[in-house]
Motif scaffolding. Structure first.
Motif, PDB file in Angstrom:
ATOM      1  N   PRO A 398       0.805  -1.229   0.000  1.00  0.00           N
ATOM      2  CA  PRO A 398       0.000   0.000   0.000  1.00  0.00           C
ATOM      3  C   PRO A 398       0.833   1.272   0.000  1.00  0.00           C
ATOM      4  O   PRO A 398       0.450   2.277  -0.607  1.00  0.00           O
ATOM      5  N   ALA A 399       1.991   1.234   0.653  1.00  0.00           N
ATOM      6  CA  ALA A 399       2.834   2.434   0.708  1.00  0.00           C
ATOM      7  C   ALA A 399       3.319   2.821  -0.681  1.00  0.00           C
ATOM      8  O   ALA A 399       3.411   4.015  -1.012  1.00  0.00           O
ATOM      9  N   ASP A 400       3.658   1.828  -1.509  1.00  0.00           N
ATOM     10  CA  ASP A 400       4.069   2.105  -2.885  1.00  0.00           C
ATOM     11  C   ASP A 400       2.956   2.790  -3.660  1.00  0.00           C
ATOM     12  O   ASP A 400       3.193   3.749  -4.423  1.00  0.00           O
ATOM     13  N   LEU A 401       1.744   2.297  -3.501  1.00  0.00           N
ATOM     14  CA  LEU A 401       0.615   2.843  -4.260  1.00  0.00           C
ATOM     15  C   LEU A 401       0.302   4.270  -3.818  1.00  0.00           C
ATOM     16  O   LEU A 401      -0.003   5.134  -4.649  1.00  0.00           O
ATOM     17  N   VAL A 402       0.406   4.525  -2.525  1.00  0.00           N
ATOM     18  CA  VAL A 402       0.182   5.884  -2.021  1.00  0.00           C
ATOM     19  C   VAL A 402       1.243   6.829  -2.574  1.00  0.00           C
ATOM     20  O   VAL A 402       0.943   7.958  -3.001  1.00  0.00           O
ATOM     21  N   GLU A 403       2.493   6.381  -2.571  1.00  0.00           N
ATOM     22  CA  GLU A 403       3.574   7.234  -3.072  1.00  0.00           C
ATOM     23  C   GLU A 403       3.442   7.463  -4.575  1.00  0.00           C
ATOM     24  O   GLU A 403       3.663   8.578  -5.075  1.00  0.00           O
ATOM     25  N   ALA A 404       3.059   6.429  -5.315  1.00  0.00           N
ATOM     26  CA  ALA A 404       2.862   6.594  -6.757  1.00  0.00           C
ATOM     27  C   ALA A 404       1.742   7.591  -7.039  1.00  0.00           C
ATOM     28  O   ALA A 404       1.858   8.446  -7.932  1.00  0.00           O
ATOM     29  N   GLN A 405       0.681   7.515  -6.260  1.00  0.00           N
ATOM     30  CA  GLN A 405      -0.418   8.468  -6.431  1.00  0.00           C
ATOM     31  C   GLN A 405       0.047   9.887  -6.127  1.00  0.00           C
ATOM     32  O   GLN A 405      -0.312  10.840  -6.827  1.00  0.00           O
ATOM     33  N   ARG A 406       0.870  10.036  -5.089  1.00  0.00           N
ATOM     34  CA  ARG A 406       1.375  11.368  -4.736  1.00  0.00           C
ATOM     35  C   ARG A 406       2.202  11.965  -5.864  1.00  0.00           C
ATOM     36  O   ARG A 406       1.999  13.128  -6.254  1.00  0.00           O
ATOM     37  N   ILE A 407       3.130  11.175  -6.397  1.00  0.00           N
ATOM     38  CA  ILE A 407       3.971  11.659  -7.491  1.00  0.00           C
ATOM     39  C   ILE A 407       3.120  11.979  -8.714  1.00  0.00           C
ATOM     40  O   ILE A 407       3.307  13.016  -9.380  1.00  0.00           O
ATOM     41  N   ASN A 408       2.177  11.100  -9.024  1.00  0.00           N
ATOM     42  CA  ASN A 408       1.305  11.319 -10.177  1.00  0.00           C
ATOM     43  C   ASN A 408       0.480  12.593 -10.005  1.00  0.00           C
ATOM     44  O   ASN A 408       0.348  13.400 -10.936  1.00  0.00           O
ATOM     45  N   ASP A 409      -0.075  12.791  -8.815  1.00  0.00           N
ATOM     46  CA  ASP A 409      -0.873  13.994  -8.555  1.00  0.00           C
ATOM     47  C   ASP A 409      -0.038  15.254  -8.757  1.00  0.00           C
ATOM     48  O   ASP A 409      -0.481  16.212  -9.403  1.00  0.00           O
ATOM     49  N   ARG A 410       1.166  15.257  -8.191  1.00  0.00           N
ATOM     50  CA  ARG A 410       2.016  16.444  -8.321  1.00  0.00           C
ATOM     51  C   ARG A 410       2.410  16.688  -9.767  1.00  0.00           C
ATOM     52  O   ARG A 410       2.463  17.833 -10.224  1.00  0.00           O
ATOM     53  N   LEU A 411       2.683  15.612 -10.498  1.00  0.00           N
ATOM     54  CA  LEU A 411       3.040  15.742 -11.911  1.00  0.00           C
ATOM     55  C   LEU A 411       1.917  16.412 -12.691  1.00  0.00           C
ATOM     56  O   LEU A 411       2.139  17.363 -13.460  1.00  0.00           O
ATOM     57  N   VAL A 412       0.698  15.931 -12.492  1.00  0.00           N
ATOM     58  CA  VAL A 412      -0.439  16.476 -13.239  1.00  0.00           C
ATOM     59  C   VAL A 412      -0.762  17.894 -12.797  1.00  0.00           C
ATOM     60  O   VAL A 412      -1.012  18.777 -13.632  1.00  0.00           O
ATOM     61  N   GLU A 413      -0.757  18.139 -11.487  1.00  0.00           N
ATOM     62  CA  GLU A 413      -1.038  19.496 -11.009  1.00  0.00           C
ATOM     63  C   GLU A 413      -0.047  20.498 -11.589  1.00  0.00           C
ATOM     64  O   GLU A 413      -0.417  21.621 -11.971  1.00  0.00           O
ATOM     65  N   ARG A 414       1.207  20.090 -11.653  1.00  0.00           N
ATOM     66  CA  ARG A 414       2.238  20.970 -12.215  1.00  0.00           C
ATOM     67  C   ARG A 414       1.960  21.248 -13.691  1.00  0.00           C
ATOM     68  O   ARG A 414       2.039  22.393 -14.156  1.00  0.00           O
ATOM     69  N   ALA A 415       1.650  20.205 -14.441  1.00  0.00           N
ATOM     70  CA  ALA A 415       1.382  20.369 -15.871  1.00  0.00           C
ATOM     71  C   ALA A 415       0.183  21.287 -16.104  1.00  0.00           C
ATOM     72  O   ALA A 415       0.220  22.178 -16.969  1.00  0.00           O
ATOM     73  N   LEU A 416      -0.893  21.091 -15.331  1.00  0.00           N
ATOM     74  CA  LEU A 416      -2.076  21.930 -15.505  1.00  0.00           C
ATOM     75  C   LEU A 416      -1.773  23.384 -15.156  1.00  0.00           C
ATOM     76  O   LEU A 416      -2.240  24.306 -15.832  1.00  0.00           O
ATOM     77  N   ALA A 417      -0.976  23.599 -14.115  1.00  0.00           N
ATOM     78  CA  ALA A 417      -0.615  24.966 -13.721  1.00  0.00           C
ATOM     79  C   ALA A 417       0.209  25.658 -14.801  1.00  0.00           C
ATOM     80  O   ALA A 417       0.204  26.891 -14.898  1.00  0.00           O
ATOM     81  N   MET A 418       0.905  24.878 -15.615  1.00  0.00           N
ATOM     82  CA  MET A 418       1.728  25.432 -16.692  1.00  0.00           C
ATOM     83  C   MET A 418       0.970  25.543 -18.013  1.00  0.00           C
ATOM     84  O   MET A 418       1.571  25.821 -19.055  1.00  0.00           O
TER      85      MET A 418
END
Length: 468
Positions: A398-418
């Protein structure tokens, strides 16, 4: 922007009477075997298998129409299936139902060398088409890496390594034949290169991921095989230098055909998997198309730009077999990445940003990865601002999946902000539905109106793109 999983929808029962009606349409071209169903309930992503109740193998548009009419009459969901190489859970049968495997619809129906176009059934793959075109002097350039079906590529609005010069499926699909959710057969356009007659149905269905129709035939643009083709590999002292080289090359209008970025991790993985010996540094793979003189001029211009940004010597490949080996190694980067953590599954994700923000997006993402517990190689079709991560996860941790979701969320949020998008080419499927809302806002209500108008029963690939 964490994704909250909804309650799992109730599966639709497919009874013996329904199966008998299917058999009357298809004879023995259907299967309820568990292995076949499981194969058709997954793609290349981390999403769990969600198997359909039955898999069917039609051979004509008319058979597809008959299957769809039967499903509509019984409120049974249906999911189109190409080759299963998608990356966002787009073929998972979230409510069971009928999977329509298009692999037997693999006829090339017409080639016009004078008009530079071709019509194929949806199950034809890109490699099959280009093999057929070898003696014509033409080729189809859209290359997502996998030998995907052309119907699937249209459905996901695929692109890939050649998009910087030749565009994506959006620009290269001229017309479609589709089966609507009520079984009507519709041709979206004629073969003319431009038209202002009516709504552009072709563009609506390209990228609809099986949620609005089943694509059965595709008419595509073709291109002349260039007089000369040359590929090159160039290592860089820094990731920033490689990205700045790409930005300057595009801004100067150098007509490169391909430019691919691999970070150090990806180069290490590709070297091991494909038995190559590239320096383990941030690396750009280039390809140049044109006349003999034009290709030399393009390469010289890019070499000069690269040298200003810490680029090393260019290693050229001009023979077809050497170029093919180079690009096959790049296409195998996903499978190569999985070897970096044996037993892991890939959580692939991608974003696309305006080219002027590409360096910021990639470098900020790399900073995130430095503090992450996950291994995450990066590759990118950076000529059009698109890059990918493969987050290597243990699906039972579960820790891997939570971390993957965190990285994915930040990646997308950054792209949308740009000013970018949550996916440059993977599509939405199951994996990025909530990001679509963040990206499009009120436009989602218009998408829902289109979905409701065309598929009021909600039987077409339910749960994908838009949440129920």
């Amino acid at each position: 922007m964490a994704v909250v999983a909804p309650a799992k929808p109730v599966a639709i029962a497919v009874d013996d009477g329904f199966l008998a009606a299917l058999a009357a349409i298809l004879s023995d071209r259907m299967s309820t075997a568990q292995a076949v169903r499981d194969q058709h309930g997954r793609d290349e992503s981390y999403h769990e298998v969600e198997a359909p109740d039955v898999v069917v193998f039609p051979e004509t548009t008319e058979e597809v129409a008959a299957i769809v009419k039967l499903c509509a009459a019984n409120d049974v969901p249906l999911i189109p299936f190409g080759t299963g190489t998608s990356l966002e859970g787009g073929v998972a049968a979230t409510r069971g139902g009928v999977c329509i495997d298009m692999s037997r619809m693999n006829a090339i129906l017409r080639v016009s060398t004078d008009d530079l176009d071709v019509t194929v059934q949806a199950g034809v793959t890109r490699k099959q088409l280009n093999e057929h075109l070898k003696t014509t002097g033409l080729f189809f350039p859209i290359d997502p890496g996998a030998d995907a079906s052309l119907g699937g590529m249209a459905a996901t609005r695929a692109s890939g390594t050649n998009a910087v010069r030749y565009g994506t499926m959006r620009e290269n699909v001229l017309a479609l034949t589709v089966v609507m959710p009520d079984g009507r057969i519709v041709k979206t356009a004629r073969r003319a290169r431009k038209s202002s007659a009516g709504y552009d149905l072709t563009r609506i269905f390209v990228g609809s991921e099986g949620t609005l129709c089943v694509i059965t035939e595709v008419t595509l643009r073709l291109y002349g095989v260039p007089e000369a083709i040359s590929a090159a590999v160039c290592p860089f002292d820094s990731l920033e230098g490689a990205v700045r080289t790409v930005i300057q090359t595009i801004q100067m209008g150098v007509p490169i055909a391909r430019v691919e970025l691999l970070d150090e991790l990806s180069v290490k993985a590709v070297n091991a998997y494909s038995k190559l010996d590239h320096p383990v540094q941030p690396t750009l793979f280039f390809e140049f198309h044109g006349t003999e003189a034009g290709v030399v001029e393009q390469a010289e211009m890019v070499q000069a730009i690269a040298s200003e940004h810490g680029g090393g010597d260019f290693k050229f490949a001009t023979l077809a077999e050497d170029r093919n080996a180079l690009w096959q190694a790049r296409h195998n980067a996903y499978y190569a990445s999985l070897r970096l953590r044996p037993g892991s599954k890939g959580w692939p994700t991608d974003v696309c940003v305006p080219i002027s923000r590409l360096a910021d997006a990639i470098l900020e993402t790399q900073e995130d990865l430095k503090t992450s517990t996950l291994i995450a190689p990066m590759v990118g079709h950076v000529g059009d601002g698109n890059f990918h991560l493969v987050l290597l996860v243990d699906p039972d941790n579960p820790a891997d999946l939570v971390e993957a979701q965190r990285i994915n969320d930040r990646l997308v949020e950054r792209a949308l902000a740009m000013g970018g998008t949550c996916t440059g080419e993977h599509g939405i499927g199951l994996g990025k539905r909530d990001f679509l809302i963040a990206e499009h806002g009120e436009a989602i209500s218009v998408m829902r109106q289109i979905k409701q108008a065309l598929d009021p029963q909600g039987i077409m690939n339910p749960g994908k793109v838009l949440r129920p």
